[in-house]
Write a protein that holds these residues in place. Sequence first.
Motif, PDB file in Angstrom:
ATOM      1  N   SER A  26       0.297   9.079  10.633  1.00 54.89           N
ATOM      2  CA  SER A  26       0.726   9.160   9.238  1.00 54.89           C
ATOM      3  C   SER A  26       2.221   8.854   9.211  1.00 54.89           C
ATOM      4  CB  SER A  26       0.381  10.537   8.645  1.00 54.89           C
ATOM      5  OG  SER A  26       0.768  11.579   9.498  1.00 54.89           O
ATOM      6  N   ASN A  27       2.929   9.246   8.153  1.00 56.10           N
ATOM      7  CA  ASN A  27       4.375   9.060   8.038  1.00 56.10           C
ATOM      8  C   ASN A  27       4.750   7.829   7.223  1.00 56.10           C
ATOM      9  OD1 ASN A  27       7.129   9.495   8.285  1.00 56.10           O
ATOM     10  ND2 ASN A  27       7.295   8.460  10.255  1.00 56.10           N
ATOM     11  N   ASP A  28       4.539   7.914   5.893  1.00 55.48           N
ATOM     12  CA  ASP A  28       5.057   6.915   4.945  1.00 55.48           C
ATOM     13  C   ASP A  28       4.583   5.506   5.284  1.00 55.48           C
ATOM     14  OD1 ASP A  28       6.399   6.917   2.551  1.00 55.48           O
ATOM     15  OD2 ASP A  28       8.293   6.260   3.426  1.00 55.48           O
ATOM     16  N   ILE A  29       3.323   5.348   5.573  1.00 52.08           N
ATOM     17  CA  ILE A  29       2.765   4.056   6.006  1.00 52.08           C
ATOM     18  C   ILE A  29       2.454   3.181   4.792  1.00 52.08           C
ATOM     19  CG2 ILE A  29       0.733   3.001   7.097  1.00 52.08           C
ATOM     20  CD1 ILE A  29       0.691   5.466   8.963  1.00 52.08           C
ATOM     21  N   ASN A  30       2.762   1.899   4.910  1.00 53.91           N
ATOM     22  CA  ASN A  30       2.390   0.937   3.884  1.00 53.91           C
ATOM     23  C   ASN A  30       1.728  -0.279   4.537  1.00 53.91           C
ATOM     24  OD1 ASN A  30       4.494  -0.654   4.931  1.00 53.91           O
ATOM     25  ND2 ASN A  30       5.957   0.089   3.418  1.00 53.91           N
ATOM     26  N   GLU A  31       1.410  -1.287   3.737  1.00 44.82           N
ATOM     27  CA  GLU A  31       0.739  -2.481   4.262  1.00 44.82           C
ATOM     28  C   GLU A  31       1.541  -3.132   5.375  1.00 44.82           C
ATOM     29  OE1 GLU A  31      -1.215  -5.715   1.974  1.00 44.82           O
ATOM     30  OE2 GLU A  31      -0.870  -4.424   0.246  1.00 44.82           O
ATOM     31  N   GLU A  32       2.855  -3.277   5.134  1.00 47.37           N
ATOM     32  CA  GLU A  32       3.695  -3.958   6.110  1.00 47.37           C
ATOM     33  C   GLU A  32       3.752  -3.177   7.426  1.00 47.37           C
ATOM     34  OE1 GLU A  32       4.449  -3.603   2.893  1.00 47.37           O
ATOM     35  OE2 GLU A  32       4.111  -5.721   2.421  1.00 47.37           O
ATOM     36  N   THR A  33       3.762  -1.850   7.328  1.00 43.86           N
ATOM     37  CA  THR A  33       3.750  -1.028   8.540  1.00 43.86           C
ATOM     38  C   THR A  33       2.513  -1.327   9.372  1.00 43.86           C
ATOM     39  OG1 THR A  33       4.869   0.741   7.314  1.00 43.86           O
ATOM     40  CG2 THR A  33       3.875   1.325   9.423  1.00 43.86           C
ATOM     41  N   ILE A  34       1.355  -1.366   8.715  1.00 43.86           N
ATOM     42  CA  ILE A  34       0.103  -1.600   9.443  1.00 43.86           C
ATOM     43  C   ILE A  34       0.094  -2.993  10.058  1.00 43.86           C
ATOM     44  CG2 ILE A  34      -2.408  -1.767   9.231  1.00 43.86           C
ATOM     45  CD1 ILE A  34      -2.271   0.336   7.031  1.00 43.86           C
ATOM     46  N   LEU A  35       0.561  -3.988   9.308  1.00 44.67           N
ATOM     47  CA  LEU A  35       0.618  -5.345   9.855  1.00 44.67           C
ATOM     48  C   LEU A  35       1.517  -5.394  11.087  1.00 44.67           C
ATOM     49  CD1 LEU A  35       0.834  -7.371   6.519  1.00 44.67           C
ATOM     50  CD2 LEU A  35      -1.018  -7.502   8.194  1.00 44.67           C
ATOM     51  N   SER A  36       2.670  -4.706  11.016  1.00 38.37           N
ATOM     52  CA  SER A  36       3.576  -4.667  12.162  1.00 38.37           C
ATOM     53  C   SER A  36       2.937  -3.957  13.347  1.00 38.37           C
ATOM     54  CB  SER A  36       4.878  -3.961  11.767  1.00 38.37           C
ATOM     55  OG  SER A  36       5.733  -3.804  12.879  1.00 38.37           O
ATOM     56  N   ILE A  76      -2.668   7.865   4.816  1.00 39.87           N
ATOM     57  CA  ILE A  76      -1.715   7.150   3.956  1.00 39.87           C
ATOM     58  C   ILE A  76      -1.584   7.888   2.630  1.00 39.87           C
ATOM     59  CG2 ILE A  76      -1.157   4.944   2.882  1.00 39.87           C
ATOM     60  CD1 ILE A  76      -2.952   3.619   4.993  1.00 39.87           C
ATOM     61  N   GLY A  77      -0.333   8.095   2.204  1.00 39.84           N
ATOM     62  CA  GLY A  77      -0.089   8.870   0.999  1.00 39.84           C
ATOM     63  C   GLY A  77       0.693   8.127  -0.060  1.00 39.84           C
ATOM     64  N   THR A  78       2.025   8.264  -0.009  1.00 39.26           N
ATOM     65  CA  THR A  78       2.887   7.835  -1.111  1.00 39.26           C
ATOM     66  C   THR A  78       2.665   6.403  -1.540  1.00 39.26           C
ATOM     67  OG1 THR A  78       4.566   9.378  -0.317  1.00 39.26           O
ATOM     68  CG2 THR A  78       5.272   7.696  -1.877  1.00 39.26           C
ATOM     69  N   HIS A  79       2.736   5.467  -0.599  1.00 42.99           N
ATOM     70  CA  HIS A  79       2.644   4.049  -0.967  1.00 42.99           C
ATOM     71  C   HIS A  79       1.284   3.695  -1.545  1.00 42.99           C
ATOM     72  CE1 HIS A  79       6.510   2.770   0.769  1.00 42.99           C
ATOM     73  NE2 HIS A  79       6.280   3.708   1.680  1.00 42.99           N
ATOM     74  N   LEU A  80       0.258   4.409  -1.119  1.00 43.40           N
ATOM     75  CA  LEU A  80      -1.086   4.154  -1.625  1.00 43.40           C
ATOM     76  C   LEU A  80      -1.255   4.678  -3.041  1.00 43.40           C
ATOM     77  CD1 LEU A  80      -4.128   3.350  -1.148  1.00 43.40           C
ATOM     78  CD2 LEU A  80      -4.433   5.692  -0.304  1.00 43.40           C
ATOM     79  N   VAL A  81      -1.028   5.978  -3.222  1.00 43.76           N
ATOM     80  CA  VAL A  81      -1.421   6.606  -4.486  1.00 43.76           C
ATOM     81  C   VAL A  81      -0.477   6.288  -5.640  1.00 43.76           C
ATOM     82  CG1 VAL A  81      -2.567   8.459  -3.254  1.00 43.76           C
ATOM     83  CG2 VAL A  81      -0.233   8.811  -4.064  1.00 43.76           C
ATOM     84  N   THR A  82       0.772   5.932  -5.334  1.00 36.86           N
ATOM     85  CA  THR A  82       1.700   5.555  -6.405  1.00 36.86           C
ATOM     86  C   THR A  82       1.755   4.047  -6.609  1.00 36.86           C
ATOM     87  OG1 THR A  82       3.599   5.413  -4.916  1.00 36.86           O
ATOM     88  CG2 THR A  82       3.152   7.558  -5.919  1.00 36.86           C
ATOM     89  N   CYS A  83       1.049   3.303  -5.767  1.00 35.84           N
ATOM     90  CA  CYS A  83       1.062   1.830  -5.858  1.00 35.84           C
ATOM     91  C   CYS A  83       2.497   1.332  -5.956  1.00 35.84           C
ATOM     92  CB  CYS A  83       0.229   1.340  -7.039  1.00 35.84           C
ATOM     93  SG  CYS A  83      -1.512   1.782  -6.939  1.00 35.84           S
ATOM     94  N   GLN A  84       3.310   1.714  -4.962  1.00 32.58           N
ATOM     95  CA  GLN A  84       4.752   1.473  -5.061  1.00 32.58           C
ATOM     96  C   GLN A  84       5.114  -0.004  -5.181  1.00 32.58           C
ATOM     97  OE1 GLN A  84       7.040   3.464  -2.048  1.00 32.58           O
ATOM     98  NE2 GLN A  84       7.013   5.390  -3.143  1.00 32.58           N
ATOM     99  N   ARG A  85       4.294  -0.867  -4.607  1.00 31.71           N
ATOM    100  CA  ARG A  85       4.634  -2.298  -4.691  1.00 31.71           C
ATOM    101  C   ARG A  85       4.473  -2.848  -6.104  1.00 31.71           C
ATOM    102  NH1 ARG A  85       1.724  -5.987  -0.474  1.00 31.71           N
ATOM    103  NH2 ARG A  85       3.142  -7.466  -1.436  1.00 31.71           N
ATOM    104  N   GLN A  86       3.604  -2.229  -6.895  1.00 30.47           N
ATOM    105  CA  GLN A  86       3.428  -2.628  -8.298  1.00 30.47           C
ATOM    106  C   GLN A  86       2.820  -1.458  -9.049  1.00 30.47           C
ATOM    107  OE1 GLN A  86       1.763  -6.490  -9.153  1.00 30.47           O
ATOM    108  NE2 GLN A  86       0.829  -5.766 -11.047  1.00 30.47           N
ATOM    109  N   PRO A  87       3.570  -0.845  -9.941  1.00 28.24           N
ATOM    110  CA  PRO A  87       3.114   0.408 -10.549  1.00 28.24           C
ATOM    111  C   PRO A  87       2.098   0.268 -11.673  1.00 28.24           C
ATOM    112  CG  PRO A  87       5.302  -0.150 -11.326  1.00 28.24           C
ATOM    113  CD  PRO A  87       4.964  -1.161 -10.285  1.00 28.24           C
ATOM    114  N   ALA A  88       1.847  -0.949 -12.171  1.00 26.08           N
ATOM    115  CA  ALA A  88       0.880  -1.115 -13.257  1.00 26.08           C
ATOM    116  C   ALA A  88       0.191  -2.467 -13.128  1.00 26.08           C
ATOM    117  CB  ALA A  88       1.569  -0.997 -14.616  1.00 26.08           C
ATOM    118  N   LEU A  89      -1.076  -2.509 -13.567  1.00 27.28           N
ATOM    119  CA  LEU A  89      -1.824  -3.764 -13.522  1.00 27.28           C
ATOM    120  C   LEU A  89      -1.527  -4.635 -14.730  1.00 27.28           C
ATOM    121  CD1 LEU A  89      -3.946  -5.665 -12.365  1.00 27.28           C
ATOM    122  CD2 LEU A  89      -5.731  -4.214 -13.370  1.00 27.28           C
TER     123      LEU A  89
END
Length: 587
Positions: free
Chosen positions: A398-408, A421-434
């Motif tokens: 765990s620990n603030d994982i996002n897509e780029e982390t997993i790719l790396s 996975i927590g923050t980056h997933l549930v808040t959709c930090q890369r784009q907050p609205a559709l």
Amino acid sequence: MSSDKQNNIRVMARQNGIVQPLLTDLYQITMAYAYWKSGKINDTAVFDLFFRTNPFQGEFTVFAGLEECLKFFENFHYSDSDIEYLKETLPPTIEPEFYDYLKDLTCKDIKLSAIEEGSVVFPRVPLLRVEGPLIIAQLLETTLLTLVNFASLMATNAARYRMVAGKNVSLLEFGLRRAQGPDGGLSASKYSYIGGFDGTSNVLAGKMFKIPVRGTHAHSFVTSYGSLADVRSRQLGGRDFLGAALAGRAAAARALAAAPAEASDGELAALVSYAQAFPSGFLALVDTYDVKRYSPRARRNGRAGYNSNCGSNARSIRDLSPARGARGCSTSESTVRSGLLNFCGVAIALNECGYRAVGIRIDSGDLAYLSVLARETFNRVAKELDLPWFSKLTIVASNDINEETILSLNEQGHSIDCFGIGTHLVTCQRQPALGCVYKLVEINGQPRIKLSQDVGKVTIPGHKEAYRLFGADGHALIDLLQRSSEPAPEVGQKVLCRHPFQESKRAYVIPSKVEHLYKVYWNEGRVCVAPKPLSEVRDRVQSSLKTLRQDIKRNLNPTPYKVAVSDNLYNFIHDLWLQNAPIGELF
């Protein structure tokens, strides 16, 4: 109606109490009154709910939220307290008869057509088509948007994580504490599961949606134990479990050529206590203490650390060889000398008592290096102590994982079995609205178009059908919108597909398969197609994604998927455009 369908609908009737007619924007109700006041009670309308751009710089979206829309339709009704609140809130000039009209409103005259929940969808193709009386259709707008927007964004985000993680790695949603409030947390748990996650830490979501619930313990559990004296009972199954754990730690230290004196006894006490509570589900957090706390040199220099996070997930494993890692990253060293060593001791003791440990969680430090180091540790213990199952222990990161982390981490060759996975997933930090919108496309049988200097905001008018055309290789080739009065495209028959606004962009398509995208889900006051269980919607996401070519799904510079209109609809759009666009004057 079959008994199975009735059962599904009864289950569906449970609804979030916040989702009600007043969960809307004020202007929906003021428009409703203006419609009512001007005698438009019997007007009928068609609204399309769609989005204009795919999220996360990708080229696909996963449609979700349909079941919640159906629940909303079933339960749509203004209560007495709703009417009283509106009377207090709206201007006193509102005629009392309007409130009587609102009190009797339901969705019995609405017809809802939609794409199947869990399908991949694309810009401009309506996800929902709402037909019926203008006033009630207008009053549904905001609530439908809030039910579809975040659900689809969340499911899409989760599906992207699933693709980068690969099918052999488990994904757990750990985001409730970081979510946008309790409702955002519940929605995130539900739609991350639909998108491909395997479980959640959210207990209420597990109860409500039948999602597998997973979790272990926090750093606070470990730090609440200071020494072996804090272990209240040494026993497990009639055996001296604490003694077995100490012996197991010593055996593991010999196998690893490590120094057991550097391991924290307080940490061992915590892990022993947790294992006593959960002997069949022992998964331990192993990165609580910085090794400097136990290093003689650190003690002499007065240094102590907690949860050190040196290192970067972007660093390569070859730059963190054991020698360099030992010098350069105390978290890595502490995880081996204390956390991993204590875990191994407890796992060995559990085995002697007839149980099998599950594995470890790492929540800080260089996750690629630490996971490889942990796997090597387990392999070595398995070999030296003749415990083959040890090499198969689970490693959770765990620990603030996002897509780029997993790719790396993938590039570095990690040994992680599961990501939390927590923050980056549930808040959709890369784009907050559709950015879904709800647009009127027909009134009383007459098409309507919204014009704009921004061509991207021009609507596609009229009552339409949508079809997905497949190529000879079996992959989805193009989505085609056409007027409902047109015959459906046929397999093997040439179809002219046109860009809705650019005259030169057109192509002939000979489909090998044609899929009509819309089903009628609500009509005449009842659900026509029972929503599928969450597990089946989840399967639908993966099967739908498989119909897309890999270049459309790739993370970097994906190929755009094409959405077209028929030649008939193209001409209809542009004729209506010319009819409604004002003619300019030059002076």
